[in-house]
Design an enzyme around this catalytic site. Structure first.
Site, PDB file in Angstrom:
ATOM      1  N   HIS A   1       0.816  -1.221   0.000  1.00  0.00           N
ATOM      2  CA  HIS A   1       0.000   0.000   0.000  1.00  0.00           C
ATOM      3  C   HIS A   1       0.847   1.267   0.000  1.00  0.00           C
ATOM      4  O   HIS A   1       0.337   2.355  -0.279  1.00  0.00           O
ATOM      5  CB  HIS A   1      -0.977   0.002   1.188  1.00  0.00           C
ATOM      6  CG  HIS A   1      -0.389   0.452   2.484  1.00  0.00           C
ATOM      7  ND1 HIS A   1       0.084  -0.422   3.441  1.00  0.00           N
ATOM      8  CD2 HIS A   1      -0.195   1.693   2.995  1.00  0.00           C
ATOM      9  CE1 HIS A   1       0.537   0.265   4.474  1.00  0.00           C
ATOM     10  NE2 HIS A   1       0.378   1.549   4.235  1.00  0.00           N
TER      11      HIS A   1
ATOM     12  N   ASP B   1      -0.416  -7.517   1.937  1.00  0.00           N
ATOM     13  CA  ASP B   1       0.135  -6.160   1.811  1.00  0.00           C
ATOM     14  C   ASP B   1       1.658  -6.239   1.822  1.00  0.00           C
ATOM     15  O   ASP B   1       2.312  -5.941   2.823  1.00  0.00           O
ATOM     16  CB  ASP B   1      -0.384  -5.307   2.973  1.00  0.00           C
ATOM     17  CG  ASP B   1      -0.041  -3.835   2.822  1.00  0.00           C
ATOM     18  OD1 ASP B   1       0.384  -3.437   1.721  1.00  0.00           O
ATOM     19  OD2 ASP B   1      -0.200  -3.093   3.808  1.00  0.00           O
TER      20      ASP B   1
ATOM     21  N   SER C   1       4.394   2.839   8.148  1.00  0.00           N
ATOM     22  CA  SER C   1       3.938   1.787   7.234  1.00  0.00           C
ATOM     23  C   SER C   1       5.085   1.250   6.392  1.00  0.00           C
ATOM     24  O   SER C   1       5.953   2.003   5.946  1.00  0.00           O
ATOM     25  CB  SER C   1       2.855   2.329   6.300  1.00  0.00           C
ATOM     26  OG  SER C   1       1.656   2.535   6.989  1.00  0.00           O
TER      27      SER C   1
END
EC number: 3.4.21.5
Length: 625
Positions: free
Chosen positions: A409, A465, A571
């Site tokens: 992502h 992911d 992230s």
């Protein structure tokens, strides 16, 4: 002086009273005359000096119109005034009669375009669950409690902070639909703001029921006749020259019959059955089978939430555990044989400041908050950097001198307008400072290729992911640049227990914020926090988003008294654990998603690296040369 003034006051008052009696007939009008001149609705005071009492909102604003200043005088609170004034102005058309105004101010129905609405509807007209107003997932809201403080943007309730003509709305939990209006009652009428229009397929976040028949053990024993991949490509025959060439030197289970061109799982891939295909970048694709739900912690003999096997308990002791390289150095590059052994710590037999806490967690230790990392503490930490505008995009991790691991992502997420290519990005490795260029320490590398997992599911729940980045050229390893290990099945089985702690590092925000300037929440140097793994049922119960076997969660439970979490900017970074058996650091997870930062009852979710390790190997074997 006081004694002189005291006795004179009664005399002065007496003279004033006498003067008023003598001249009153010339100064004051009679009661009847005064009433005829001043035709004004009179309000009866309910007590002495009622108008100067605190909180007299009833008198100031409800019995007759008031100004914002008068409302503030009554409430004596800016936030309370903001909230009241937003409703009060929205109810302007409902001021009379009083009962209609009361109904409007209560907010359980929509007046006009519904800016007054304060009810608890939290589902859109098509049946999609609303996104929390405080959350950035799946959509980054431009409207929030900071931009609209009086709009009562609580939980995920439908509101109309921007005065949309269609009425109350919300951001949705479907990544494919940013916002949608809600169906709420209209004040004084037997109708709703918009009619309900059910979507085919229903909510995107509901837990999908298992079909009656499913394929067990990730397709290792699958002997069906499916010969088409998830993309619709036809499988190559296993006996074809191309498939034979690709199968050379692969560790296939000889008990798996590779018949015709049927989907099979000869290498025990946790992703399930697959096959070779023609003219594809990786030469293989996965097949779309309905696999039985078998959490990785179950088939690893590790049921998160139960006490670990006493025979396997770790009592603070370490033992030698032979490390076996997994990848082919020709395609993977250098560094695996020495992975997870930090030059400034393990190689010098020095412990960092908080790793003791990780070992203690294996025998019930404590949790600590995030803090500045020591230099060289996480030599595999990578900063994924955007070229224009120049900014920190995400974290990542070095797994060899040629390959970097991150979250998909960070590269591809249409709801946030993300679709980056190698031309948009570079990586900075060996860094400690967030902003300063660290001469002679950090290395900057361009990217050659980006590989995103073919079954990455951004449309629903960020399942799989994960992404691989191939560097333009091998990076030089140093005391500050060193790869982390990827776990094998045995390591995962030993370390993945609820309560055991891992470590997250990154340059992300230190707390959740909605301000346009986030300088006050950005750290100056790399941050580190140790977090406990959480039982899978607790993870699932904490969110409406569907959790898969390719995820795990970590963080604190309410009432444990300690705080900490990954946040925006972290992230793609690593969740690592240190094996007490061989003193190596293993990357067990990738920072993936969470609902807010460090919120009670909410946990950080991580991509399960071991589950996807075979995909990593296949990509590197096919495309690493």
């Amino acid at each position: 002086m006081a004694r002189v003034r005291g006795p004179r006051l009664p005399g002065c008052l007496a003279l004033a009273a006498l003067f008023s009696l003598v001249h009153s007939q010339h100064v004051f009008l009679a009661h009847q005359q005064a009433s005829s001149l001043l035709q004004r609705a009179r309000r009866a005071n309910k007590g002495f000096l009622e108008e100067v009492r605190k909180g007299n909102l009833e008198r100031e604003c409800l019995e007759e119109p008031c100004s914002r200043e008068e409302a503030f005088e009554a409430l004596e609170s800016l936030s309370a005034t903001d909230a009241f004034w937003a409703k009060y102005t929205a109810c302007e058309s409902a001021r009379n009669p009083r009962e209609k105004l009361n109904e409007c101010l209560e907010g359980n129905c929509a007046e006009g375009v519904g800016m007054n609405y304060r009810g608890n509807v939290s589902v859109t007209r098509s049946g999609i669950e609303c996104q929390l107003w405080r959350s950035r997932y799946p959509h980054k809201p431009e409207i929030n409690s900071t931009t609209h403080p009086g709009a009562d943007l609580r939980e995920n309730f439908c509101r109309n902070p921007d005065g949309s003509i269609t009425g109350p709305w919300c951001y949705t939990t479907s990544p494919t639909l940013r916002r949608e209006e809600c169906s709420v009652p209209v004040c004084g009428q037997d109708r709703v703001t918009v009619e309900v229009i059910p979507r085919s397929g229903g909510s995107t976040t509901s837990q999908s029921p298992l079909l009656e028949t499913c394929v067990p053990d990730r397709g290792r024993e699958y002997r069906g006749r499916l010969a088409v991949t998830t993309s619709g490509s036809r499988c190559l025959a296993w006996s074809s020259e191309q498939a034979k060439a690709l199968s050379k030197d692969q560790d296939f289970n000889p008990a798996v019959p590779l018949a015709e061109n049927f989907c099979r799982n000869p290498d025990g891939d946790e992703e399930g059955a697959w096959c070779y295909v023609a003219d594809q970048p990786g030469d293989f694709e996965y097949c779309d089978l309905n696999y039985c739900e078998e959490p990785v912690d179950g088939d690893l003999g590790d049921r998160l939430g139960e006490d670990p096997d006493p025979d396997a308990a770790i009592e603070g002791r370490t033992s030698e555990d032979h490390f076996q390289p997994f990848f082919n150095e020709k395609t993977f590059g250098a560094g695996e044989a020495d992975c997870g052994l930090r030059p400034l710590f393990e190689k010098k037999q020095v412990q960092d400041q908080t790793e003791k806490e990780l070992f203690e967690s294996y025998i019930e230790g404590r949790i600590v908050e995030g803090q500045d990392a020591e230099v060289g503490l996480s030599p595999w930490q990578v900063m994924l950097f955007r070229k224009s505008p120049q900014e920190l995009l995400c974290g990542a991790s070095l797994i060899s001198d040629r390959w970097v691991l991150t979250a998909a992502h960070c590269l591809l997420y249409p709801p946030w307008d993300k679709n980056f290519t190698v031309d948009d990005l570079l990586v900075r490795i060996g860094k400690h400072s967030r902003t300063r260029y660290e001469r002679k320490v950090e290395k900057i590398s361009m990217l050659d290729k980006i590989y995103i997992h073919p079954r990455y599911n951004w449309k629903e729940n960020l399942d799989r992911d994960i992404a691989l980045l191939k560097l333009k050229r091998p990076i030089e390893l140093s005391d500050y640049i060193h790869p982390v290990c990827l776990p094998d099945k045995q390591t995962a089985a030993k370390l993945l227990h609820a309560g055991f702690k891992g470590r997250v590092t990154g340059w992300g925000n230190r707390r959740e914020t909605w301000t346009t300037s986030v300088a006050e929440v950005q750290p100056s140097v790399l941050q580190v926090v140790n977090l406990p793994l959480v039982e899978r049922p607790v993870c699932k119960a904490s969110t409406r988003i569907r959790i898969t076997d390719n995820m795990f969660c970590a963080g604190y439970k309410p009432g444990e008294g300690k705080r900490g979490d990954a946040c925006e900017g972290d992230s793609g970074g690593p969740f690592v654990m240190k094996s007490p058996y061989n003193n190596r650091w293993y990357q067990m997870g990738i920072v993936s998603w969470g609902e807010g930062c460090d919120r009670d009852g909410k946990y950080g979710f991580y991509t399960h690296v071991f589950r996807l390790k075979k995909w990593i190997q296949k990509v590197i074997d096919r495309l690493g040369s």
